[in-house]
Motif scaffolding. Structure first.
Motif, PDB file in Angstrom:
ATOM      1  N   ALA A   1      64.479  54.257  54.319  1.00  0.00           N
ATOM      2  CA  ALA A   1      65.516  54.341  52.699  1.00  0.00           C
ATOM      3  C   ALA A   1      65.078  53.230  51.521  1.00  0.00           C
ATOM      4  O   ALA A   1      65.644  53.278  50.288  1.00  0.00           O
ATOM      5  CB  ALA A   1      66.976  55.583  52.596  1.00  0.00           C
ATOM      6  N   ARG A   2      64.755  51.954  51.798  1.00  0.00           N
ATOM      7  CA  ARG A   2      65.001  50.941  50.972  1.00  0.00           C
ATOM      8  C   ARG A   2      64.286  50.879  49.982  1.00  0.00           C
ATOM      9  O   ARG A   2      64.469  50.437  49.018  1.00  0.00           O
ATOM     10  CB  ARG A   2      64.586  49.528  52.112  1.00  0.00           C
ATOM     11  N   ASP A   3      63.039  51.791  50.285  1.00  0.00           N
ATOM     12  CA  ASP A   3      62.019  50.965  48.485  1.00  0.00           C
ATOM     13  C   ASP A   3      62.315  53.007  47.548  1.00  0.00           C
ATOM     14  O   ASP A   3      63.159  52.164  46.893  1.00  0.00           O
ATOM     15  CB  ASP A   3      61.024  51.756  49.475  1.00  0.00           C
ATOM     16  N   ASP A   4      63.289  53.822  48.902  1.00  0.00           N
ATOM     17  CA  ASP A   4      63.898  54.541  47.807  1.00  0.00           C
ATOM     18  C   ASP A   4      65.414  53.821  47.119  1.00  0.00           C
ATOM     19  O   ASP A   4      66.072  54.226  45.907  1.00  0.00           O
ATOM     20  CB  ASP A   4      64.625  55.966  47.503  1.00  0.00           C
ATOM     21  N   ALA A   5      66.323  52.790  47.765  1.00  0.00           N
ATOM     22  CA  ALA A   5      66.954  52.334  47.292  1.00  0.00           C
ATOM     23  C   ALA A   5      66.928  51.710  46.158  1.00  0.00           C
ATOM     24  O   ALA A   5      67.983  51.353  44.957  1.00  0.00           O
ATOM     25  CB  ALA A   5      67.997  51.362  48.732  1.00  0.00           C
ATOM     26  N   ALA A   6      65.731  51.125  46.183  1.00  0.00           N
ATOM     27  CA  ALA A   6      65.437  49.535  45.629  1.00  0.00           C
ATOM     28  C   ALA A   6      65.174  50.430  44.295  1.00  0.00           C
ATOM     29  O   ALA A   6      65.278  50.369  43.154  1.00  0.00           O
ATOM     30  CB  ALA A   6      64.254  48.981  45.873  1.00  0.00           C
ATOM     31  N   SER A   7      64.125  51.114  44.041  1.00  0.00           N
ATOM     32  CA  SER A   7      64.174  52.186  42.783  1.00  0.00           C
ATOM     33  C   SER A   7      65.281  52.669  42.540  1.00  0.00           C
ATOM     34  O   SER A   7      65.969  52.500  40.895  1.00  0.00           O
ATOM     35  CB  SER A   7      63.108  53.707  43.379  1.00  0.00           C
ATOM     36  N   PHE A   8      66.147  53.570  43.030  1.00  0.00           N
ATOM     37  CA  PHE A   8      67.497  53.823  42.139  1.00  0.00           C
ATOM     38  C   PHE A   8      68.601  52.824  42.066  1.00  0.00           C
ATOM     39  O   PHE A   8      68.406  52.153  40.898  1.00  0.00           O
ATOM     40  CB  PHE A   8      68.473  54.104  43.382  1.00  0.00           C
ATOM     41  N   VAL A   9      68.348  51.560  42.161  1.00  0.00           N
ATOM     42  CA  VAL A   9      69.191  50.435  41.757  1.00  0.00           C
ATOM     43  C   VAL A   9      68.459  50.380  40.820  1.00  0.00           C
ATOM     44  O   VAL A   9      69.213  49.541  39.446  1.00  0.00           O
ATOM     45  CB  VAL A   9      69.247  49.285  42.845  1.00  0.00           C
ATOM     46  N   ALA A  10      67.108  49.726  40.834  1.00  0.00           N
ATOM     47  CA  ALA A  10      66.507  49.228  39.287  1.00  0.00           C
ATOM     48  C   ALA A  10      66.468  50.341  38.460  1.00  0.00           C
ATOM     49  O   ALA A  10      66.797  50.226  37.368  1.00  0.00           O
ATOM     50  CB  ALA A  10      65.153  48.843  39.712  1.00  0.00           C
ATOM     51  N   SER A  11      66.354  51.313  38.848  1.00  0.00           N
ATOM     52  CA  SER A  11      66.701  52.479  37.040  1.00  0.00           C
ATOM     53  C   SER A  11      68.074  53.096  36.731  1.00  0.00           C
ATOM     54  O   SER A  11      68.319  53.924  36.636  1.00  0.00           O
ATOM     55  CB  SER A  11      65.510  54.298  38.037  1.00  0.00           C
ATOM     56  N   ALA A  12      68.949  51.906  37.358  1.00  0.00           N
ATOM     57  CA  ALA A  12      70.638  51.705  37.718  1.00  0.00           C
ATOM     58  C   ALA A  12      70.695  54.014  37.795  1.00  0.00           C
ATOM     59  O   ALA A  12      71.961  54.838  37.234  1.00  0.00           O
ATOM     60  CB  ALA A  12      70.780  51.987  36.305  1.00  0.00           C
TER      61      ALA A  12
ATOM     62  N   GLY B   1      68.446  56.733  38.330  1.00  0.00           N
ATOM     63  CA  GLY B   1      68.343  57.353  37.489  1.00  0.00           C
ATOM     64  C   GLY B   1      66.614  57.932  38.607  1.00  0.00           C
ATOM     65  O   GLY B   1      66.631  59.312  38.335  1.00  0.00           O
ATOM     66  N   ILE B   2      66.331  57.435  39.401  1.00  0.00           N
ATOM     67  CA  ILE B   2      65.328  57.858  40.470  1.00  0.00           C
ATOM     68  C   ILE B   2      65.746  57.791  40.920  1.00  0.00           C
ATOM     69  O   ILE B   2      66.417  56.957  41.969  1.00  0.00           O
ATOM     70  CB  ILE B   2      63.825  57.059  40.274  1.00  0.00           C
ATOM     71  N   ARG B   3      65.995  58.726  42.566  1.00  0.00           N
ATOM     72  CA  ARG B   3      66.645  59.605  43.537  1.00  0.00           C
ATOM     73  C   ARG B   3      65.835  59.398  44.311  1.00  0.00           C
ATOM     74  O   ARG B   3      65.540  61.315  44.663  1.00  0.00           O
ATOM     75  CB  ARG B   3      67.817  60.532  43.416  1.00  0.00           C
ATOM     76  N   GLY B   4      65.424  59.493  45.167  1.00  0.00           N
ATOM     77  CA  GLY B   4      64.120  59.624  46.541  1.00  0.00           C
ATOM     78  C   GLY B   4      64.836  60.133  47.872  1.00  0.00           C
ATOM     79  O   GLY B   4      65.791  60.239  47.659  1.00  0.00           O
TER      80      GLY B   4
ATOM     81  N   ASP C   1      77.440  56.044  45.241  1.00  0.00           N
ATOM     82  CA  ASP C   1      76.011  55.846  45.272  1.00  0.00           C
ATOM     83  C   ASP C   1      75.370  54.666  45.314  1.00  0.00           C
ATOM     84  O   ASP C   1      74.343  54.324  46.159  1.00  0.00           O
ATOM     85  CB  ASP C   1      75.227  57.163  45.100  1.00  0.00           C
ATOM     86  N   LEU C   2      75.819  54.232  44.435  1.00  0.00           N
ATOM     87  CA  LEU C   2      74.922  52.426  44.211  1.00  0.00           C
ATOM     88  C   LEU C   2      75.337  51.865  44.791  1.00  0.00           C
ATOM     89  O   LEU C   2      74.626  50.487  45.139  1.00  0.00           O
ATOM     90  CB  LEU C   2      75.309  52.336  42.009  1.00  0.00           C
ATOM     91  N   GLN C   3      76.240  51.389  45.094  1.00  0.00           N
ATOM     92  CA  GLN C   3      77.144  50.637  46.145  1.00  0.00           C
ATOM     93  C   GLN C   3      76.403  50.407  47.647  1.00  0.00           C
ATOM     94  O   GLN C   3      75.966  50.038  47.905  1.00  0.00           O
ATOM     95  CB  GLN C   3      78.466  51.202  46.453  1.00  0.00           C
TER      96      GLN C   3
END
Length: 105
Positions: A58-69, A71-74, A95-97
């Motif tokens: 889930a690392r790539d999805d986590a990076a997208s989630f954090v970068a989009s604050a 907004g993007i939940r893979g 979830d962000l943490q």
């Protein structure tokens, strides 16, 4: 102005300053405790799941989630969040943490 009025005004000013200082200390103590609890929770996550395949995927999805604050939940992030909450119900992180902790692995 009378001397009494000046003394009363000075006393009120001293009390107001003291109340503001103690309020500031209480606020910073509370915020410090919240940050410490969140940090402790995320460090528990990183030590427990550093070799878990579901979480690592889930690392790539986590990076997208954090970068989009948020907004993007893979799909892989969603699976990892469910997995973490199932395996470690004592962890009290949002979830962000959790996504940030996954990135720290």
């Amino acid at each position: 102005m009378t001397r009494f009025t000046l003394l009363a005004g000075a006393a009120l000013l001293a009390l107001a300053t003291s109340a503001a200082a103690s309020s500031f200390v209480a606020t910073t103590d509370t915020l410090g405790g919240l940050v410490a609890n969140a940090s402790e929770s995320t460090s528990d996550i990183t030590s427990s799941f550093n070799d878990d395949k579901i979480v690592l995927a889930a690392r790539d999805d986590a990076a997208s989630f954090v970068a989009s604050a948020g907004g993007i939940r893979g799909a892989q992030l969603e699976a990892a969040l469910r997995h973490i909450r199932t395996q470690a119900p004592q962890v009290r992180a949002d979830d962000l943490q959790l996504a940030q902790a996954i990135l720290a692995l």
